[in-house]
Design a protein around this motif. Structure first.
Motif, PDB file in Angstrom:
ATOM      1  N   ALA A  20       0.831  -1.205   0.000  1.00 32.55           N
ATOM      2  CA  ALA A  20       0.000   0.000   0.000  1.00 32.55           C
ATOM      3  C   ALA A  20       0.866   1.256   0.000  1.00 32.55           C
ATOM      4  CB  ALA A  20      -0.934  -0.002   1.206  1.00 32.55           C
ATOM      5  N   GLY A  21       1.923   1.263   0.781  1.00 36.08           N
ATOM      6  CA  GLY A  21       2.830   2.407   0.804  1.00 36.08           C
ATOM      7  C   GLY A  21       3.501   2.630  -0.535  1.00 36.08           C
ATOM      8  N   SER A  22       3.897   1.569  -1.184  1.00 33.58           N
ATOM      9  CA  SER A  22       4.501   1.685  -2.516  1.00 33.58           C
ATOM     10  C   SER A  22       3.495   2.214  -3.529  1.00 33.58           C
ATOM     11  CB  SER A  22       5.024   0.328  -2.980  1.00 33.58           C
ATOM     12  OG  SER A  22       6.042  -0.108  -2.132  1.00 33.58           O
ATOM     13  N   ALA A  23       2.266   1.742  -3.458  1.00 33.61           N
ATOM     14  CA  ALA A  23       1.238   2.183  -4.399  1.00 33.61           C
ATOM     15  C   ALA A  23       0.911   3.663  -4.209  1.00 33.61           C
ATOM     16  CB  ALA A  23      -0.018   1.340  -4.235  1.00 33.61           C
ATOM     17  N   VAL A  24       0.835   4.115  -2.967  1.00 34.57           N
ATOM     18  CA  VAL A  24       0.552   5.527  -2.697  1.00 34.57           C
ATOM     19  C   VAL A  24       1.696   6.396  -3.223  1.00 34.57           C
ATOM     20  CG1 VAL A  24       0.330   7.236  -0.854  1.00 34.57           C
ATOM     21  CG2 VAL A  24      -0.971   5.120  -0.755  1.00 34.57           C
ATOM     22  N   GLY A  25       2.928   5.995  -2.966  1.00 36.61           N
ATOM     23  CA  GLY A  25       4.073   6.766  -3.446  1.00 36.61           C
ATOM     24  C   GLY A  25       4.122   6.819  -4.962  1.00 36.61           C
ATOM     25  N   ASN A  28       1.350   9.164  -6.273  1.00 34.98           N
ATOM     26  CA  ASN A  28       1.714  10.574  -6.135  1.00 34.98           C
ATOM     27  C   ASN A  28       2.720  10.984  -7.197  1.00 34.98           C
ATOM     28  OD1 ASN A  28       0.084  11.107  -3.954  1.00 34.98           O
ATOM     29  ND2 ASN A  28       1.657  10.571  -2.471  1.00 34.98           N
ATOM     30  N   PHE A  29       3.665  10.131  -7.459  1.00 34.51           N
ATOM     31  CA  PHE A  29       4.692  10.438  -8.446  1.00 34.51           C
ATOM     32  C   PHE A  29       4.108  10.563  -9.849  1.00 34.51           C
ATOM     33  CE2 PHE A  29       7.642   8.613 -11.593  1.00 34.51           C
ATOM     34  CZ  PHE A  29       8.547   9.656 -11.621  1.00 34.51           C
ATOM     35  N   LEU A  30       3.184   9.694 -10.196  1.00 34.72           N
ATOM     36  CA  LEU A  30       2.629   9.705 -11.543  1.00 34.72           C
ATOM     37  C   LEU A  30       1.548  10.765 -11.729  1.00 34.72           C
ATOM     38  CD1 LEU A  30       2.361   5.879 -12.205  1.00 34.72           C
ATOM     39  CD2 LEU A  30       4.065   7.473 -13.086  1.00 34.72           C
ATOM     40  N   ARG A  31       0.814  11.089 -10.688  1.00 32.12           N
ATOM     41  CA  ARG A  31      -0.315  12.003 -10.837  1.00 32.12           C
ATOM     42  C   ARG A  31       0.050  13.474 -10.672  1.00 32.12           C
ATOM     43  NH1 ARG A  31      -5.441  11.742  -6.982  1.00 32.12           N
ATOM     44  NH2 ARG A  31      -4.448  13.519  -6.039  1.00 32.12           N
ATOM     45  N   PHE A  32       0.958  13.805  -9.776  1.00 37.47           N
ATOM     46  CA  PHE A  32       1.256  15.202  -9.467  1.00 37.47           C
ATOM     47  C   PHE A  32       1.743  16.004 -10.671  1.00 37.47           C
ATOM     48  CE2 PHE A  32       4.261  18.476  -8.084  1.00 37.47           C
ATOM     49  CZ  PHE A  32       3.375  19.298  -7.392  1.00 37.47           C
ATOM     50  N   GLY A  34       1.166  15.694 -13.795  1.00 34.54           N
ATOM     51  CA  GLY A  34       0.096  15.892 -14.761  1.00 34.54           C
ATOM     52  C   GLY A  34      -0.928  16.920 -14.315  1.00 34.54           C
ATOM     53  N   ARG A  35      -1.091  17.053 -13.025  1.00 31.78           N
ATOM     54  CA  ARG A  35      -2.077  18.004 -12.505  1.00 31.78           C
ATOM     55  C   ARG A  35      -1.523  19.420 -12.455  1.00 31.78           C
ATOM     56  NH1 ARG A  35      -5.442  15.847  -7.618  1.00 31.78           N
ATOM     57  NH2 ARG A  35      -6.536  17.726  -8.229  1.00 31.78           N
ATOM     58  N   ARG A  36      -0.218  19.570 -12.305  1.00 29.49           N
ATOM     59  CA  ARG A  36       0.406  20.893 -12.219  1.00 29.49           C
ATOM     60  C   ARG A  36       1.633  20.938 -13.124  1.00 29.49           C
ATOM     61  NH1 ARG A  36      -2.056  19.762  -7.701  1.00 29.49           N
ATOM     62  NH2 ARG A  36      -3.072  21.313  -6.446  1.00 29.49           N
ATOM     63  N   PRO A  37       1.422  21.050 -14.436  1.00 28.28           N
ATOM     64  CA  PRO A  37       2.540  21.003 -15.383  1.00 28.28           C
ATOM     65  C   PRO A  37       3.642  22.034 -15.153  1.00 28.28           C
ATOM     66  CG  PRO A  37       0.472  20.797 -16.551  1.00 28.28           C
ATOM     67  CD  PRO A  37       0.134  21.111 -15.122  1.00 28.28           C
ATOM     68  N   PRO A  38       3.367  23.274 -14.733  1.00 23.59           N
ATOM     69  CA  PRO A  38       4.487  24.208 -14.542  1.00 23.59           C
ATOM     70  C   PRO A  38       5.448  23.778 -13.445  1.00 23.59           C
ATOM     71  CG  PRO A  38       2.405  25.397 -14.625  1.00 23.59           C
ATOM     72  CD  PRO A  38       2.077  23.938 -14.575  1.00 23.59           C
ATOM     73  N   THR A  39       4.953  23.053 -12.463  1.00 24.09           N
ATOM     74  CA  THR A  39       5.818  22.627 -11.365  1.00 24.09           C
ATOM     75  C   THR A  39       6.379  21.220 -11.581  1.00 24.09           C
ATOM     76  OG1 THR A  39       3.930  21.782 -10.148  1.00 24.09           O
ATOM     77  CG2 THR A  39       4.593  24.054  -9.697  1.00 24.09           C
ATOM     78  N   ALA A  40       6.088  20.631 -12.716  1.00 16.94           N
ATOM     79  CA  ALA A  40       6.524  19.251 -12.956  1.00 16.94           C
ATOM     80  C   ALA A  40       8.041  19.127 -12.945  1.00 16.94           C
ATOM     81  CB  ALA A  40       5.961  18.737 -14.278  1.00 16.94           C
ATOM     82  N   ALA A  41       8.743  20.059 -13.598  1.00 22.32           N
ATOM     83  CA  ALA A  41      10.205  19.976 -13.640  1.00 22.32           C
ATOM     84  C   ALA A  41      10.795  20.153 -12.243  1.00 22.32           C
ATOM     85  CB  ALA A  41      10.770  21.022 -14.586  1.00 22.32           C
ATOM     86  N   PHE A  43       9.546  19.275  -9.569  1.00 26.19           N
ATOM     87  CA  PHE A  43       9.261  18.069  -8.809  1.00 26.19           C
ATOM     88  C   PHE A  43      10.068  16.879  -9.329  1.00 26.19           C
ATOM     89  CE2 PHE A  43       6.631  14.178  -8.482  1.00 26.19           C
ATOM     90  CZ  PHE A  43       6.602  14.060  -7.102  1.00 26.19           C
ATOM     91  N   MET A  44      10.167  16.736 -10.645  1.00 24.40           N
ATOM     92  CA  MET A  44      10.762  15.550 -11.251  1.00 24.40           C
ATOM     93  C   MET A  44      12.290  15.526 -11.149  1.00 24.40           C
ATOM     94  SD  MET A  44       8.212  13.791 -12.414  1.00 24.40           S
ATOM     95  CE  MET A  44       8.441  12.844 -13.873  1.00 24.40           C
ATOM     96  N   ILE A  45      12.942  16.659 -11.320  1.00 23.14           N
ATOM     97  CA  ILE A  45      14.410  16.681 -11.314  1.00 23.14           C
ATOM     98  C   ILE A  45      14.971  16.217  -9.970  1.00 23.14           C
ATOM     99  CG2 ILE A  45      16.431  18.186 -11.476  1.00 23.14           C
ATOM    100  CD1 ILE A  45      14.878  19.686 -13.705  1.00 23.14           C
ATOM    101  N   PRO A  46      14.556  16.794  -8.835  1.00 20.52           N
ATOM    102  CA  PRO A  46      15.068  16.280  -7.558  1.00 20.52           C
ATOM    103  C   PRO A  46      14.670  14.826  -7.292  1.00 20.52           C
ATOM    104  CG  PRO A  46      14.015  18.394  -7.236  1.00 20.52           C
ATOM    105  CD  PRO A  46      13.736  17.972  -8.639  1.00 20.52           C
ATOM    106  N   TYR A  47      13.483  14.436  -7.751  1.00 21.77           N
ATOM    107  CA  TYR A  47      13.031  13.062  -7.545  1.00 21.77           C
ATOM    108  C   TYR A  47      13.955  12.090  -8.267  1.00 21.77           C
ATOM    109  CZ  TYR A  47       9.949   9.048  -7.173  1.00 21.77           C
ATOM    110  OH  TYR A  47       9.445   7.817  -6.894  1.00 21.77           O
TER     111      TYR A  47
END
Length: 69
Positions: A20-25, A28-32, A34-41, A43-47
């Motif tokens: 369940a913890g893996s699925a939630v993480g 969040n990684f896949l959905r965030f 797409g919902r806020r494209p200007p902040t995607a970079a 979020f994604m670069i540090p991740y």
């Protein structure tokens, strides 16, 4: 050749909570982004940097434990 005991989950609840913890993480990684494209970079670069760093470190530890002992 020595016989080593396999590691196993202690309880079924532990497995369920880990999955369940893996699925939630992952959700969040896949959905965030797409919902806020200007902040995607932002979020994604540090991740990906953290994922790469921890992945290399974990692979190194695993290989040292597996083949070094």
């Amino acid at each position: 050749m020595s016989h080593q005991q396999k590691e196993e989950w202690g309880t079924r609840l532990g497995v369920i909570l880990a999955v369940a913890g893996s699925a939630v993480g992952l959700g969040n990684f896949l959905r965030f982004p797409g919902r806020r494209p200007p902040t995607a970079a932002a979020f994604m670069i540090p991740y990906f940097c953290a994922l790469l760093f921890l992945g290399i470190r974990s692979a190194g530890e695993w290989s040292m434990a597996r083949y070094g002992a």
